[in-house]
Design a protein around this motif. Structure first.
Motif, PDB file in Angstrom:
ATOM      1  N   ILE A   1       0.851  -1.196   0.000  1.00 38.86           N
ATOM      2  CA  ILE A   1       0.000   0.000   0.000  1.00 38.86           C
ATOM      3  C   ILE A   1       0.884   1.243   0.000  1.00 38.86           C
ATOM      4  O   ILE A   1       1.646   1.480   0.934  1.00 38.86           O
ATOM      5  CB  ILE A   1      -0.928   0.035   1.237  1.00 38.86           C
ATOM      6  CG1 ILE A   1      -1.673  -1.293   1.409  1.00 38.86           C
ATOM      7  CG2 ILE A   1      -1.876   1.217   1.136  1.00 38.86           C
ATOM      8  CD1 ILE A   1      -2.589  -1.650   0.271  1.00 38.86           C
ATOM      9  N   LEU A   2       0.782   2.031  -1.055  1.00 38.47           N
ATOM     10  CA  LEU A   2       1.453   3.332  -1.083  1.00 38.47           C
ATOM     11  C   LEU A   2       0.688   4.296  -0.199  1.00 38.47           C
ATOM     12  O   LEU A   2      -0.537   4.221  -0.108  1.00 38.47           O
ATOM     13  CB  LEU A   2       1.476   3.891  -2.505  1.00 38.47           C
ATOM     14  CG  LEU A   2       2.586   3.432  -3.449  1.00 38.47           C
ATOM     15  CD1 LEU A   2       2.309   3.968  -4.847  1.00 38.47           C
ATOM     16  CD2 LEU A   2       3.927   3.915  -2.955  1.00 38.47           C
ATOM     17  N   TRP A   3       1.397   5.238   0.435  1.00 35.77           N
ATOM     18  CA  TRP A   3       0.692   6.159   1.310  1.00 35.77           C
ATOM     19  C   TRP A   3       1.290   7.558   1.264  1.00 35.77           C
ATOM     20  O   TRP A   3       2.465   7.760   0.959  1.00 35.77           O
ATOM     21  CB  TRP A   3       0.672   5.652   2.751  1.00 35.77           C
ATOM     22  CG  TRP A   3       2.008   5.177   3.283  1.00 35.77           C
ATOM     23  CD1 TRP A   3       2.500   3.900   3.239  1.00 35.77           C
ATOM     24  CD2 TRP A   3       3.027   5.975   3.902  1.00 35.77           C
ATOM     25  NE1 TRP A   3       3.756   3.853   3.806  1.00 35.77           N
ATOM     26  CE2 TRP A   3       4.104   5.103   4.223  1.00 35.77           C
ATOM     27  CE3 TRP A   3       3.129   7.321   4.222  1.00 35.77           C
ATOM     28  CZ2 TRP A   3       5.273   5.547   4.844  1.00 35.77           C
ATOM     29  CZ3 TRP A   3       4.298   7.773   4.835  1.00 35.77           C
ATOM     30  CH2 TRP A   3       5.340   6.891   5.148  1.00 35.77           C
TER      31      TRP A   3
ATOM     32  N   PRO B   1      -6.669   1.566  -6.927  1.00 33.35           N
ATOM     33  CA  PRO B   1      -7.720   2.081  -6.048  1.00 33.35           C
ATOM     34  C   PRO B   1      -7.130   3.085  -5.053  1.00 33.35           C
ATOM     35  O   PRO B   1      -5.982   2.942  -4.620  1.00 33.35           O
ATOM     36  CB  PRO B   1      -8.227   0.828  -5.322  1.00 33.35           C
ATOM     37  CG  PRO B   1      -7.815  -0.312  -6.185  1.00 33.35           C
ATOM     38  CD  PRO B   1      -6.531   0.106  -6.841  1.00 33.35           C
ATOM     39  N   VAL B   2      -7.916   4.096  -4.702  1.00 34.62           N
ATOM     40  CA  VAL B   2      -7.469   5.126  -3.771  1.00 34.62           C
ATOM     41  C   VAL B   2      -8.387   5.138  -2.559  1.00 34.62           C
ATOM     42  O   VAL B   2      -9.610   5.217  -2.690  1.00 34.62           O
ATOM     43  CB  VAL B   2      -7.462   6.522  -4.426  1.00 34.62           C
ATOM     44  CG1 VAL B   2      -7.074   7.581  -3.401  1.00 34.62           C
ATOM     45  CG2 VAL B   2      -6.502   6.552  -5.606  1.00 34.62           C
ATOM     46  N   ILE B   3      -7.774   5.085  -1.383  1.00 35.70           N
ATOM     47  CA  ILE B   3      -8.503   5.202  -0.130  1.00 35.70           C
ATOM     48  C   ILE B   3      -8.139   6.533   0.492  1.00 35.70           C
ATOM     49  O   ILE B   3      -6.944   6.835   0.660  1.00 35.70           O
ATOM     50  CB  ILE B   3      -8.140   4.050   0.839  1.00 35.70           C
ATOM     51  CG1 ILE B   3      -8.619   2.707   0.293  1.00 35.70           C
ATOM     52  CG2 ILE B   3      -8.755   4.277   2.207  1.00 35.70           C
ATOM     53  CD1 ILE B   3      -7.639   2.009  -0.595  1.00 35.70           C
TER      54      ILE B   3
ATOM     55  N   GLU C   1      -5.226   2.657  12.809  1.00 31.76           N
ATOM     56  CA  GLU C   1      -4.396   1.457  12.685  1.00 31.76           C
ATOM     57  C   GLU C   1      -5.211   0.189  12.422  1.00 31.76           C
ATOM     58  O   GLU C   1      -4.641  -0.853  12.093  1.00 31.76           O
ATOM     59  CB  GLU C   1      -3.515   1.295  13.926  1.00 31.76           C
ATOM     60  CG  GLU C   1      -2.443   2.362  14.029  1.00 31.76           C
ATOM     61  CD  GLU C   1      -1.382   2.052  15.062  1.00 31.76           C
ATOM     62  OE1 GLU C   1      -1.637   1.216  15.953  1.00 31.76           O
ATOM     63  OE2 GLU C   1      -0.284   2.635  14.970  1.00 31.76           O
ATOM     64  N   LEU C   2      -6.532   0.282  12.544  1.00 29.50           N
ATOM     65  CA  LEU C   2      -7.391  -0.837  12.170  1.00 29.50           C
ATOM     66  C   LEU C   2      -7.496  -0.977  10.654  1.00 29.50           C
ATOM     67  O   LEU C   2      -7.953  -2.007  10.153  1.00 29.50           O
ATOM     68  CB  LEU C   2      -8.778  -0.665  12.767  1.00 29.50           C
ATOM     69  CG  LEU C   2      -8.855  -0.669  14.304  1.00 29.50           C
ATOM     70  CD1 LEU C   2     -10.266  -0.338  14.772  1.00 29.50           C
ATOM     71  CD2 LEU C   2      -8.410  -2.019  14.845  1.00 29.50           C
ATOM     72  N   LEU C   3      -7.063   0.046   9.929  1.00 28.56           N
ATOM     73  CA  LEU C   3      -7.085  -0.003   8.471  1.00 28.56           C
ATOM     74  C   LEU C   3      -5.804  -0.697   7.987  1.00 28.56           C
ATOM     75  O   LEU C   3      -4.872  -0.071   7.494  1.00 28.56           O
ATOM     76  CB  LEU C   3      -7.208   1.400   7.884  1.00 28.56           C
ATOM     77  CG  LEU C   3      -7.447   1.464   6.369  1.00 28.56           C
ATOM     78  CD1 LEU C   3      -8.820   0.898   6.012  1.00 28.56           C
ATOM     79  CD2 LEU C   3      -7.323   2.904   5.873  1.00 28.56           C
ATOM     80  N   THR C   4      -5.764  -1.980   8.139  1.00 28.96           N
ATOM     81  CA  THR C   4      -4.604  -2.790   7.772  1.00 28.96           C
ATOM     82  C   THR C   4      -4.598  -3.057   6.266  1.00 28.96           C
ATOM     83  O   THR C   4      -5.611  -2.831   5.583  1.00 28.96           O
ATOM     84  CB  THR C   4      -4.655  -4.126   8.509  1.00 28.96           C
ATOM     85  OG1 THR C   4      -5.863  -4.820   8.092  1.00 28.96           O
ATOM     86  CG2 THR C   4      -4.677  -3.924  10.025  1.00 28.96           C
ATOM     87  N   PRO C   5      -3.490  -3.569   5.728  1.00 29.64           N
ATOM     88  CA  PRO C   5      -3.503  -3.960   4.311  1.00 29.64           C
ATOM     89  C   PRO C   5      -4.610  -4.955   3.989  1.00 29.64           C
ATOM     90  O   PRO C   5      -5.219  -4.890   2.919  1.00 29.64           O
ATOM     91  CB  PRO C   5      -2.108  -4.579   4.116  1.00 29.64           C
ATOM     92  CG  PRO C   5      -1.252  -3.867   5.108  1.00 29.64           C
ATOM     93  CD  PRO C   5      -2.137  -3.681   6.306  1.00 29.64           C
ATOM     94  N   GLU C   6      -4.891  -5.866   4.928  1.00 29.47           N
ATOM     95  CA  GLU C   6      -5.964  -6.834   4.707  1.00 29.47           C
ATOM     96  C   GLU C   6      -7.332  -6.158   4.660  1.00 29.47           C
ATOM     97  O   GLU C   6      -8.184  -6.495   3.821  1.00 29.47           O
ATOM     98  CB  GLU C   6      -5.934  -7.893   5.816  1.00 29.47           C
ATOM     99  CG  GLU C   6      -4.703  -8.774   5.819  1.00 29.47           C
ATOM    100  CD  GLU C   6      -3.453  -8.087   6.356  1.00 29.47           C
ATOM    101  OE1 GLU C   6      -2.334  -8.562   6.061  1.00 29.47           O
ATOM    102  OE2 GLU C   6      -3.588  -7.055   7.077  1.00 29.47           O
ATOM    103  N   ALA C   7      -7.538  -5.188   5.567  1.00 28.01           N
ATOM    104  CA  ALA C   7      -8.801  -4.451   5.568  1.00 28.01           C
ATOM    105  C   ALA C   7      -8.959  -3.626   4.294  1.00 28.01           C
ATOM    106  O   ALA C   7     -10.068  -3.506   3.749  1.00 28.01           O
ATOM    107  CB  ALA C   7      -8.878  -3.547   6.800  1.00 28.01           C
ATOM    108  N   ILE C   8      -7.859  -3.057   3.827  1.00 29.54           N
ATOM    109  CA  ILE C   8      -7.897  -2.283   2.585  1.00 29.54           C
ATOM    110  C   ILE C   8      -8.266  -3.187   1.408  1.00 29.54           C
ATOM    111  O   ILE C   8      -9.098  -2.826   0.567  1.00 29.54           O
ATOM    112  CB  ILE C   8      -6.545  -1.588   2.349  1.00 29.54           C
ATOM    113  CG1 ILE C   8      -6.371  -0.435   3.350  1.00 29.54           C
ATOM    114  CG2 ILE C   8      -6.427  -1.075   0.917  1.00 29.54           C
ATOM    115  CD1 ILE C   8      -4.998   0.203   3.324  1.00 29.54           C
ATOM    116  N   GLN C   9      -7.677  -4.372   1.335  1.00 33.02           N
ATOM    117  CA  GLN C   9      -7.988  -5.287   0.243  1.00 33.02           C
ATOM    118  C   GLN C   9      -9.447  -5.709   0.279  1.00 33.02           C
ATOM    119  O   GLN C   9     -10.110  -5.810  -0.763  1.00 33.02           O
ATOM    120  CB  GLN C   9      -7.091  -6.521   0.314  1.00 33.02           C
ATOM    121  CG  GLN C   9      -7.226  -7.446  -0.891  1.00 33.02           C
ATOM    122  CD  GLN C   9      -6.863  -6.741  -2.190  1.00 33.02           C
ATOM    123  OE1 GLN C   9      -5.768  -6.221  -2.339  1.00 33.02           O
ATOM    124  NE2 GLN C   9      -7.808  -6.715  -3.134  1.00 33.02           N
TER     125      GLN C   9
END
Length: 275
Positions: free
Chosen positions: A136-138, A197-199, A260-268
């Motif tokens: 995840i780029l940030w 995709p952009v969050i 911090e609950l927005l993990t790579p897994e949550a993003i996917q």
């Protein structure tokens, strides 16, 4: 810690996450919002000091991301409730900004001693490292001034040259120009030519509207607004639930109690649900 390098730790970048700062990276309930209340109280000659709930109500309109303008608006509304028209109210905006800054930064512009010095951080550098490791780029898009934003990002978190679009760089939210610029700069830096995709992660209605407005301008891309509940609204269930509902009504796909609950897994998972 530096921002993500050109070569990811995973084989491919999967998404771009852009973060607001206030209420997401740092808790500003005792700083920016306290400075709003101080400013309104001062310019109403101590007749009115807005509560935290009243400030949230103003912010929920989605138009008052700039705290100087929010302070001005609360002052105007107080005097209007007393029967005065705005044209009758003697209020110098530059003087208001100077007073606000004297509370938030402190009286010495070269040695900050104000409320900004005591802001609790809401994430750790290891969280951002985990995002990089998860593909995840940030970067950051904030309505704060650049030096105030970097006080948290570089001075407190130790980030080296983080990608930041600040107040000086783009129109205020919910105008999506700053978000679009952050995404474009990340793509250029990391030589990405596919539309990831952009969050966009924020704690206010204006933040969520920003993601929605980006989607309107570029509908071919997957834009996902993620809401974060700032600490001060989590003190009671009623207030938390009301704040969460406002973010959801604005378009947030998910609302979390901490970034911090927005993990790579949550993003996917969000990407999969919003394809």
């Amino acid at each position: 810690m530096t921002e993500p390098q050109s070569t990811p730790l995973t084989s491919n970048w999967r998404a771009i996450a852009v973060f607001d700062i206030d209420g997401v990276v740092r808790d500003v309930s005792g700083s920016y919002r306290r400075a709003i209340a101080d400013t309104v109280e001062y310019f109403t000659q101590s007749a009115y000091r807005p509560s935290s709930v009243e400030i949230d109500q103003l912010k929920s309109e989605g138009l008052w991301n700039n705290d100087w303008q929010a302070s001005q608006e609360l002052i105007y509304r107080y005097f209007e409730a007393q029967g005065q028209g705005r044209s009758q109210i003697s209020l110098n905006y530059d003087t208001l900004v100077d007073f606000f800054n004297s509370r938030y930064r402190g009286s010495n512009p070269d040695n900050w001693t104000g409320y900004i010095c005591n802001e609790p951080l809401l994430l750790k550098p290891s969280y951002l490292e985990n995002l990089t490791g998860g593909g995840i780029l940030w970067g950051f898009f904030s309505g704060a001034t650049r030096d105030e934003a970097l006080y948290a990002l570089s001075g407190r978190l130790g980030l080296v040259a983080p990608l930041l679009i600040a107040m000086e760089d783009a129109p205020g939210k919910p105008n999506p120009t700053g978000l679009l610029a952050a995404v474009e700069q990340l793509e250029q830096k990391h030589k990405i030519d596919n539309k990831l995709p952009v969050i966009y992660v924020g704690d206010t209605v204006a933040d969520i509207y920003t993601a929605e407005n980006a989607k309107t301008q570029h509908p071919q891309r997957n834009w996902i607004g993620v809401g974060i509940l700032p600490p001060h609204v989590q003190e009671t269930a009623q207030r938390r639930d009301g704040y969460e509902k406002n973010l959801q009504n604005a378009g947030a796909k998910i609302v979390l109690s901490n970034v911090e609950l927005l993990t790579p897994e949550a993003i996917q998972e969000l990407i999969n649900l919003n394809c």
